[in-house]
Design a protein around this motif. Structure first.
Motif, PDB file in Angstrom:
ATOM      1  N   MET A 473     -26.906  10.714 -30.473  1.00  0.00           N
ATOM      2  CA  MET A 473     -28.035  10.043 -29.849  1.00  0.00           C
ATOM      3  C   MET A 473     -28.701  10.918 -28.782  1.00  0.00           C
ATOM      4  SD  MET A 473     -28.451   6.995 -31.223  1.00  0.00           S
ATOM      5  CE  MET A 473     -28.241   7.941 -32.731  1.00  0.00           C
ATOM      6  N   ILE A 474     -27.912  11.808 -28.158  1.00  0.00           N
ATOM      7  CA  ILE A 474     -28.461  12.671 -27.102  1.00  0.00           C
ATOM      8  C   ILE A 474     -29.271  13.793 -27.737  1.00  0.00           C
ATOM      9  CG2 ILE A 474     -27.794  14.422 -25.420  1.00  0.00           C
ATOM     10  CD1 ILE A 474     -25.616  12.603 -24.448  1.00  0.00           C
ATOM     11  N   PRO A 491     -15.213  14.413 -23.978  1.00  0.00           N
ATOM     12  CA  PRO A 491     -15.369  14.381 -25.441  1.00  0.00           C
ATOM     13  C   PRO A 491     -15.124  12.997 -26.027  1.00  0.00           C
ATOM     14  CG  PRO A 491     -14.091  16.290 -24.764  1.00  0.00           C
ATOM     15  CD  PRO A 491     -14.283  15.459 -23.551  1.00  0.00           C
ATOM     16  N   ASN A 492     -14.210  12.211 -25.427  1.00  0.00           N
ATOM     17  CA  ASN A 492     -13.923  10.885 -25.983  1.00  0.00           C
ATOM     18  C   ASN A 492     -15.147   9.972 -25.920  1.00  0.00           C
ATOM     19  OD1 ASN A 492     -11.330  11.446 -26.708  1.00  0.00           O
ATOM     20  ND2 ASN A 492     -10.427  10.691 -24.814  1.00  0.00           N
ATOM     21  N   ASP A 493     -15.972  10.128 -24.850  1.00  0.00           N
ATOM     22  CA  ASP A 493     -17.188   9.325 -24.766  1.00  0.00           C
ATOM     23  C   ASP A 493     -18.320   9.933 -25.569  1.00  0.00           C
ATOM     24  OD1 ASP A 493     -16.138   7.287 -23.342  1.00  0.00           O
ATOM     25  OD2 ASP A 493     -17.347   7.553 -21.545  1.00  0.00           O
ATOM     26  N   LEU A 494     -18.331  11.252 -25.729  1.00  0.00           N
ATOM     27  CA  LEU A 494     -19.373  11.878 -26.541  1.00  0.00           C
ATOM     28  C   LEU A 494     -19.306  11.390 -27.986  1.00  0.00           C
ATOM     29  CD1 LEU A 494     -19.536  15.572 -25.323  1.00  0.00           C
ATOM     30  CD2 LEU A 494     -21.317  13.848 -25.152  1.00  0.00           C
ATOM     31  N   ARG A 495     -18.085  11.085 -28.453  1.00  0.00           N
ATOM     32  CA  ARG A 495     -17.968  10.623 -29.832  1.00  0.00           C
ATOM     33  C   ARG A 495     -17.812   9.093 -29.904  1.00  0.00           C
ATOM     34  NH1 ARG A 495     -12.394  10.308 -31.577  1.00  0.00           N
ATOM     35  NH2 ARG A 495     -10.933  10.889 -29.944  1.00  0.00           N
ATOM     36  N   ALA A 496     -18.181   8.378 -28.841  1.00  0.00           N
ATOM     37  CA  ALA A 496     -18.040   6.922 -28.806  1.00  0.00           C
ATOM     38  C   ALA A 496     -19.314   6.255 -29.319  1.00  0.00           C
ATOM     39  CB  ALA A 496     -17.739   6.463 -27.383  1.00  0.00           C
ATOM     40  N   PHE A 497     -19.136   5.111 -30.019  1.00  0.00           N
ATOM     41  CA  PHE A 497     -20.252   4.278 -30.449  1.00  0.00           C
ATOM     42  C   PHE A 497     -20.644   3.359 -29.284  1.00  0.00           C
ATOM     43  CE2 PHE A 497     -18.162   5.641 -34.235  1.00  0.00           C
ATOM     44  CZ  PHE A 497     -19.142   5.729 -35.214  1.00  0.00           C
ATOM     45  N   VAL A 498     -21.928   3.075 -29.162  1.00  0.00           N
ATOM     46  CA  VAL A 498     -22.429   2.264 -28.042  1.00  0.00           C
ATOM     47  C   VAL A 498     -22.905   0.929 -28.606  1.00  0.00           C
ATOM     48  CG1 VAL A 498     -24.057   2.131 -26.134  1.00  0.00           C
ATOM     49  CG2 VAL A 498     -23.073   4.338 -26.795  1.00  0.00           C
ATOM     50  N   PHE A 499     -22.408  -0.166 -28.003  1.00  0.00           N
ATOM     51  CA  PHE A 499     -22.750  -1.509 -28.446  1.00  0.00           C
ATOM     52  C   PHE A 499     -23.469  -2.255 -27.327  1.00  0.00           C
ATOM     53  CE2 PHE A 499     -19.300  -0.119 -31.047  1.00  0.00           C
ATOM     54  CZ  PHE A 499     -19.530  -0.682 -32.308  1.00  0.00           C
ATOM     55  N   GLU A 500     -24.302  -3.167 -27.711  1.00  0.00           N
ATOM     56  CA  GLU A 500     -24.965  -4.037 -26.753  1.00  0.00           C
ATOM     57  C   GLU A 500     -24.295  -5.406 -26.703  1.00  0.00           C
ATOM     58  OE1 GLU A 500     -29.510  -2.493 -26.697  1.00  0.00           O
ATOM     59  OE2 GLU A 500     -28.995  -3.773 -28.376  1.00  0.00           O
ATOM     60  N   SER A 501     -23.367  -5.640 -27.644  1.00  0.00           N
ATOM     61  CA  SER A 501     -22.714  -6.953 -27.718  1.00  0.00           C
ATOM     62  C   SER A 501     -21.215  -6.756 -27.868  1.00  0.00           C
ATOM     63  CB  SER A 501     -23.270  -7.746 -28.913  1.00  0.00           C
ATOM     64  OG  SER A 501     -22.432  -8.858 -29.219  1.00  0.00           O
ATOM     65  N   VAL A 520     -11.440   5.895 -33.695  1.00  0.00           N
ATOM     66  CA  VAL A 520     -12.791   5.952 -33.143  1.00  0.00           C
ATOM     67  C   VAL A 520     -12.791   5.338 -31.752  1.00  0.00           C
ATOM     68  CG1 VAL A 520     -13.861   5.865 -35.418  1.00  0.00           C
ATOM     69  CG2 VAL A 520     -13.416   3.758 -34.205  1.00  0.00           C
ATOM     70  N   ASN A 521     -13.834   5.660 -30.975  1.00  0.00           N
ATOM     71  CA  ASN A 521     -14.017   5.109 -29.633  1.00  0.00           C
ATOM     72  C   ASN A 521     -15.285   4.262 -29.619  1.00  0.00           C
ATOM     73  OD1 ASN A 521     -11.780   6.510 -28.836  1.00  0.00           O
ATOM     74  ND2 ASN A 521     -12.907   8.234 -28.024  1.00  0.00           N
ATOM     75  N   ALA A 522     -15.286   3.243 -28.765  1.00  0.00           N
ATOM     76  CA  ALA A 522     -16.455   2.375 -28.648  1.00  0.00           C
ATOM     77  C   ALA A 522     -16.604   1.941 -27.201  1.00  0.00           C
ATOM     78  CB  ALA A 522     -16.319   1.155 -29.567  1.00  0.00           C
ATOM     79  N   VAL A 523     -17.860   1.828 -26.744  1.00  0.00           N
ATOM     80  CA  VAL A 523     -18.164   1.387 -25.382  1.00  0.00           C
ATOM     81  C   VAL A 523     -19.296   0.369 -25.446  1.00  0.00           C
ATOM     82  CG1 VAL A 523     -17.412   3.563 -24.355  1.00  0.00           C
ATOM     83  CG2 VAL A 523     -19.795   3.277 -25.035  1.00  0.00           C
ATOM     84  N   ILE A 524     -19.436  -0.372 -24.342  1.00  0.00           N
ATOM     85  CA  ILE A 524     -20.493  -1.393 -24.256  1.00  0.00           C
ATOM     86  C   ILE A 524     -21.479  -0.981 -23.174  1.00  0.00           C
ATOM     87  CG2 ILE A 524     -21.001  -3.798 -23.760  1.00  0.00           C
ATOM     88  CD1 ILE A 524     -18.354  -4.577 -24.841  1.00  0.00           C
ATOM     89  N   ALA A 525     -22.749  -1.031 -23.493  1.00  0.00           N
ATOM     90  CA  ALA A 525     -23.784  -0.714 -22.509  1.00  0.00           C
ATOM     91  C   ALA A 525     -23.864  -1.846 -21.477  1.00  0.00           C
ATOM     92  CB  ALA A 525     -25.128  -0.537 -23.199  1.00  0.00           C
ATOM     93  N   PRO A 526     -24.165  -1.515 -20.228  1.00  0.00           N
ATOM     94  CA  PRO A 526     -24.279  -2.553 -19.199  1.00  0.00           C
ATOM     95  C   PRO A 526     -25.385  -3.551 -19.548  1.00  0.00           C
ATOM     96  CG  PRO A 526     -24.212  -0.360 -18.227  1.00  0.00           C
ATOM     97  CD  PRO A 526     -24.373  -0.169 -19.688  1.00  0.00           C
ATOM     98  N   ALA A 557     -32.382   9.989 -24.692  1.00  0.00           N
ATOM     99  CA  ALA A 557     -31.411   9.141 -25.384  1.00  0.00           C
ATOM    100  C   ALA A 557     -31.956   7.716 -25.377  1.00  0.00           C
ATOM    101  CB  ALA A 557     -30.034   9.185 -24.707  1.00  0.00           C
ATOM    102  N   PRO A 558     -31.526   6.872 -26.320  1.00  0.00           N
ATOM    103  CA  PRO A 558     -31.944   5.468 -26.291  1.00  0.00           C
ATOM    104  C   PRO A 558     -31.559   4.809 -24.972  1.00  0.00           C
ATOM    105  CG  PRO A 558     -30.925   6.001 -28.390  1.00  0.00           C
ATOM    106  CD  PRO A 558     -30.722   7.191 -27.513  1.00  0.00           C
ATOM    107  N   ALA A 559     -32.317   3.800 -24.591  1.00  0.00           N
ATOM    108  CA  ALA A 559     -32.135   3.171 -23.281  1.00  0.00           C
ATOM    109  C   ALA A 559     -30.711   2.663 -23.055  1.00  0.00           C
ATOM    110  CB  ALA A 559     -33.153   2.041 -23.098  1.00  0.00           C
ATOM    111  N   PRO A 560     -30.081   1.941 -24.011  1.00  0.00           N
ATOM    112  CA  PRO A 560     -28.705   1.484 -23.750  1.00  0.00           C
ATOM    113  C   PRO A 560     -27.727   2.641 -23.555  1.00  0.00           C
ATOM    114  CG  PRO A 560     -29.674   0.221 -25.547  1.00  0.00           C
ATOM    115  CD  PRO A 560     -30.616   1.341 -25.262  1.00  0.00           C
ATOM    116  N   VAL A 561     -27.893   3.725 -24.329  1.00  0.00           N
ATOM    117  CA  VAL A 561     -27.004   4.886 -24.169  1.00  0.00           C
ATOM    118  C   VAL A 561     -27.215   5.507 -22.801  1.00  0.00           C
ATOM    119  CG1 VAL A 561     -26.399   7.153 -25.078  1.00  0.00           C
ATOM    120  CG2 VAL A 561     -26.953   5.292 -26.655  1.00  0.00           C
TER     121      VAL A 561
END
Length: 1087
Positions: A473-474, A491-501, A520-526, A557-561
């Protein structure tokens, strides 16, 4: 970076150490004794070293300093640098606790001088991981190798007789006699002394085990013999019953052999019948051989006749071909005559046709002249023609204009298509760059790449948008700045998927992690966006320091990322500078109070000490970027896609215009054709009279030509007849030759028919022979079928024989390839399975029929049932005990031999160990007694032996008395005072000093509990002993000294100072201080 470096140099003949401590960053860690000591230790840690260098001398080194300055830190560094255990010093059990608080790493470096080359040992300590990294002579190695190198120099930092830290002084007096003996052996004894001691203890332990084992086995053997005597009569009755059972077993074993013999005889009968049928089959086959030979001879004769028939057919074909050729020539001659006759007829018909055409032409001329006379003058058609011409010119102008517009539209469409192709190529280039990023992701993180593919195919499963890994995305605005982003985001966050929910993330992880087992890694956008938050300081304020941007402005990058990165890693607050920033980094840290920043090649992290409020900064070199170096301008790609849509819209408009223009051009073309047709009709009406005159003139010319073209028919007829006569003469000659060829062909046909009749006769004879052969073959097949049935019956009986043989062998416990033993054989019949075998010899006394065998079996079973009350387990136990008695007797002999060997080995090793040990203890006792006598006290050291054979209980006993009115008492933690224990410990160590073979000795604050008199006496003894030639290097650490103590020139006194106003070690210059002192001394008298 913190280091400790020790230097050792060699003196003759023993090893002497000279220590150089450099860049030493150890703190006094908390001890295990309680909170008060822990608080005190933390205060000490404020005063410990960032950098420290210690330069000891080769003999006695006295290290003096106030409590808390870090004297014991030097001792800790020596212990840890030489692979000692942290717990040995009694301060902490983890090596990370020895690094100064606030520091992430520490390093100890020790350089040891050897005649074969200096040995530099380096230990780097990582506080966070509590790990150590070892180096020897700047090369990476393991702790085991370091321990081996240290042990080779006889350095034992875990031996209290050699290395006595401050917190272990009291423990020396607590050493048991056994422990003191082992420590003394390791410290000053020959290398083999402690090994012999260990061998003796092991030998003695094994000797005890063998003695116990022999005693137990002897008692057990006697019990076994007595028990077997009680059960002997029952065993004899059991074997009587067993004889009857053996006979039953023999009868049961013979029964299958009798069954086998019956089946074998039946097999032999079937085999003889099969052999008879086999002879009949052979005779029938021999009778068919003459018929087969006659059929072959007739077949050969038939082939010869067919060859002759074929040759005659060839000759007939060649003759017929010649006849056909002659007929073809005759036909050609007839055709030539016909052609001459036809040519004459054509000329006659042509002359008749010429006369007819002349007549017709004259009639046509007359008709045209009549029509010309009747034709009136046409009205004036020129105005109509002019009007049509004007209309036609106007239509053509419109048509040319329309065609010009069509050409322009086509050119415009071609231009748009070229532009569309160029834009598509640019979009493909952007997609190729994106593919490069995906390839890097696939190569490094295959699971993440597979999850991306799954996500693209399953977007409908999510309620809100799911963003692919952050590294995809970057998009860097300049790939030169990729290193800052990659070093800042793990690196763990660079390869993480970003979710809004949160719900979408749980669905994704359940499917990808749980079901597909992908890592895989996953994070949630604020929920509230951080992407557009302004930094706390304007970039314009920071430009004076060389900063040119914040991390957030370096990429898109997209706004949530972007919101997640701003929230988690504060990229909107981290500025990026240049080499100019690094040059003035101290000013930047002091003035800006930034927590994190980047220069051209380094990352700086700034923290404030929790205790002293001092600013602490650390810097790390930036790693080369790996993933974000590929730059895709998404804004430009979006403009290209919009441009492509605009081009497609224009192309549709051009196509619509082309269709309209082509319809208009088609209409104009139709109107142009109509006008041309009308103009043509008017012109034809206007030119009709002139055309009639031209036709009349043309017909008159044609008539004149036809009248001149005449032909002489009589002359032509005479020439044709002459040629026909010549051809008829040639034709008669050809007919004669054809007649001769027909006669030859008829003769050949007669010869061919005769050969065909002969071939028919031969074929008939062959068919008769084949019929006879088939009848004989039918009889042969019947015999062969009978043979097959007999052979199958033989095979069945053979298999039954084998099965009965297998059962008989199984009853007799014989293997498939095992023959019956010779002592059981009476005869050797031929067994159909190919093996020579027979019933056992005992079978000859048994019945030979199944009925007799069954009757005898019933009788023997009745007799065997009369023996009741016998337990087979008793017999088995009896037999087993007999075997066990024999085995125990043999084992007992082996154990006694082994015991004798151990006793002999103990005697030899004891002689090599005990005599040198007694001499060594006598020497220690002599020096120890002398030291106590010089202090007007008494003390002695002896070898304590409770039992001469218990080598693990040998020990060294120290007995002392400090008052003349008392007796000698053993040194214990309870009987003597703390000062007396310290004096006794120190004097014992001094007694070991001259005998010691270790390179150095360390004693930390042992004089703390001594009274001034004893302290002075002990100090004098230490100076006198440690400063002698050929003695070990000595480290004596103390926080205080008495006045007017004696010193030696060979001593080295090291003063330890510490505090917030201390001069930095790299600015310490003793020679400069001495020169300054001399200048002050010289200038004072003049004043």
């Amino acid at each position: 970076m913190h280091r400790v470096r020790f230097l050792q140099h060699l003196s003759q003949p023993e090893i002497i150490l000279r220590w150089l401590v450099r860049w030493f960053s150890f703190a006094l860690p908390t001890t295990k004794s309680g909170r008060r000591q822990a608080a005190q230790a933390s205060r000490h840690s404020v005063r410990t070293y960032d950098i420290c260098e210690v330069c000891p001398g080769p003999h006695l080194n006295m290290i003096i300093g106030a409590n808390g300055t870090g004297k014991s830190s030097i001792v800790c560094a020596i212990c840890l640098g030489l692979a000692g255990k942290p717990a040995f010093m009694g301060r902490a059990d983890k090596v990370g606790f020895f690094v100064k608080r606030g520091c992430s790493k520490g390093m100890v470096e020790i350089e040891l001088f050897r005649s074969s080359g200096n040995l530099v040992i380096t230990r780097e300590i990582d506080v966070a991981k509590n790990q150590s990294f070892w180096f020897i002579n700047k090369k990476s190695t393991t702790q085991k190798v370091v321990e081996e190198q240290v042990a080779a120099l006889n350095i034992q930092v875990g031996n209290l007789c050699q290395f006595l830290p401050q917190d272990k002084v009291g423990e020396f007096a607590k050493l048991s006699k056994i422990e003191l003996l082992e420590a003394t052996e390791k410290s000053i004894g020959p290398p083999e002394m402690h090994r012999y001691h260990c061998e003796l203890k092991n030998f003695r332990e094994k000797e005890k085990q063998l003695e116990t084992s022999c005693k137990e086995k002897t008692e057990y053997l006697e019990k076994m013999v007595q028990r077997n005597e009680r059960y002997k009569q029952d065993v004899e009755r059991f074997y009587e019953r067993k004889r009857h059972l053996d006979l039953i077993e023999m009868l049961e074993a013979k029964r299958p052999w009798v069954e086998y013999e019956n089946v074998r005889q039946e097999y032999e009968e079937v085999k003889l019948a099969r052999d008879r049928v086999k002879d009949e089959v052979r005779k029938l086959k021999d009778g068919q051989i003459p018929i087969t030979r006659r059929i072959e001879e007739i077949e050969m004769q038939r082939h010869n006749l067919e060859a002759q028939i074929k040759a005659k057919a060839t000759d007939i074909k060649e003759t017929s071909q010649k006849c056909k050729q002659k007929q073809d020539v005759i036909e050609r001659k007839d055709k030539h005559i016909e052609e001459l006759q036809q040519a004459l007829t054509v000329k006659q018909n042509a002359e008749l046709d010429r006369q007819r055409r002349i007549s017709n032409t004259r009639k046509m001329i007359e008709d045209l002249q009549n029509e010309l006379r009747t034709t009136e003058n046409c009205v004036n058609l020129q105005p109509q023609i002019d009007d049509i011409t004007n209309d036609l010119r106007r239509v053509q102008d419109e048509k040319e204009s329309c065609e010009s517009e069509i050409i322009d539209k086509l050119k415009e469409r071609e231009t748009l298509e070229k532009e569309k192709k160029s834009v598509n190529d640019q979009i493909v280039q952007f997609d190729n760059l994106m593919n490069q990023k995906e390839d890097k992701l696939r190569q490094r993180y295959r699971d993440t790449y597979d999850a991306v593919l799954w996500l693209r195919n399953n977007k409908d499963k999510f309620k809100q948008r799911v963003y692919e890994p952050i590294m995809l995305m970057i998009n860097m605005k300049d790939n030169k700045n990729a290193k800052y982003v990659e070093n800042h985001i793990p690196p763990n966050d660079l390869r993480a998927f970003v979710f809004e929910s949160q719900e979408d993330m749980e669905v994704f992880l359940k499917e990808v992690r749980d079901n597909k087992k992908l890592r895989v890694n996953a994070v949630i956008a604020p929920r509230s966006s951080y992407a557009d938050r302004a930094p706390s300081r304007s970039l314009n304020e920071l430009k004076q320091y060389g900063f040119f941007s914040y991390l957030r402005e370096l990429f898109d990058a997209p706004a949530p990322v972007m919101s997640y990165l701003c929230s988690q890693y504060h990229i909107h607050e981290v500025p990026v500078g240049t080499e100019r920033t690094r040059e003035r980094i101290e000013r930047v840290i002091q003035e800006t109070r930034l927590k994190q920043m980047y220069t051209a090649e380094e990352k700086y992290v700034v923290k404030t000490s929790f205790y002293s409020n001092k600013v602490i900064s650390s810097n790390t070199s930036l790693k080369v970027a790996q993933f974000l170096t590929v730059t895709v301008d998404l804004e430009q790609r979006r403009h290209l896609e919009e441009h492509l849509k605009e081009i497609n819209r224009k192309l549709q408009a051009v196509e619509s215009g082309l269709i309209a223009l082509r319809e208009k051009n088609k209409h104009l073309e139709h109107k142009d054709n109509e006008l041309r047709q009308r103009k043509k009709e008017l012109l034809e009406r206007k030119n009709k009279k002139r055309q009639l005159e031209q036709k009349i003139s043309s017909k008159l010319g044609s008539l004149k030509v036809m009248e001149q073209d005449t032909c002489n028919l009589e002359e032509e007829e005479r020439k044709a007849n002459t040629k026909i006569k010549e051809i008829n003469v040639q034709k008669a000659k050809l007919v004669t030759e054809l007649t001769n060829l027909i006669k030859i062909c008829t003769s050949l046909h007669i010869q061919k028919v005769d050969l065909i009749l002969q071939n028919t006769t031969v074929t008939s004879e062959k068919n008769k022979l084949e019929s006879d052969y088939m009848a004989a073959s039918s009889q042969l097949r019947v015999k062969e079928q009978h043979f097959i049935e007999l052979d199958e019956n033989r095979q069945r009986l053979l298999q039954k024989c084998k099965e009965l043989m297998r059962r008989a062998r199984q009853v007799c416990n014989l293997g498939a390839e095992q023959t019956v033993p010779q002592e059981y054989q009476t005869q050797v019949p031929n067994i159909p399975n190919g093996h020579n075998s027979s019933p056992p010899m005992a079978f000859q006394d048994l019945p030979n029929t199944l009925d007799e065998i069954d009757a005898l079996l019933t009788e023997e079973r009745s007799r065997a049932s009369c023996f009741t009350g016998l337990n087979p387990t008793v017999v088995e136990e009896y037999t087993k005990r007999e075997e066990e008695i024999e085995q125990l007797t043999e084992e007992l002999k082996i154990k006694k031999v082994e015991l004798d060997k151990y006793r002999e080995s103990i005697s030899q090793v004891k002689e090599r160990w005990l005599n040198p040990l007694k001499e060594l203890v006598e020497k220690i006792n002599e020096k120890f007694s002398n030291f106590f006598s010089s202090m007007q006290c008494a003390g002695e050291v002896d070898l304590h032996i409770e039992n001469e054979e218990d080598y693990d209980k040998y020990g060294i006993r120290i007995r002392v008395k400090f008052r003349s009115s008392t007796q000698l008492h053993e040194l214990t933690p309870h009987h003597q005072s703390g000062g007396e224990r310290s004096v006794s410990t120190m004097l014992y160590l001094m007694a070991l000093q001259e005998l010691n073979r270790c390179p150095f000795r360390v004693v930390d604050e042992i004089n703390q509990g001594m009274d001034p008199i004893n302290e002075r006496r002990v100090f004098e003894m230490v100076v006198n002993t440690a400063c002698k030639e050929n003695t070990s290097q000595y480290f004596f650490i103390t926080p205080k000294l008495l006045q007017n103590l004696p010193y030696s020139e060979k001593m080295t006194v090291l003063f330890v100072y510490n505090g917030p106003h201390m001069l930095e070690p790299n600015r310490w210059n003793l020679k400069a201080f001495q020169r300054r002192r001399r200048r002050i001394t010289f200038t004072q008298p003049s004043q």
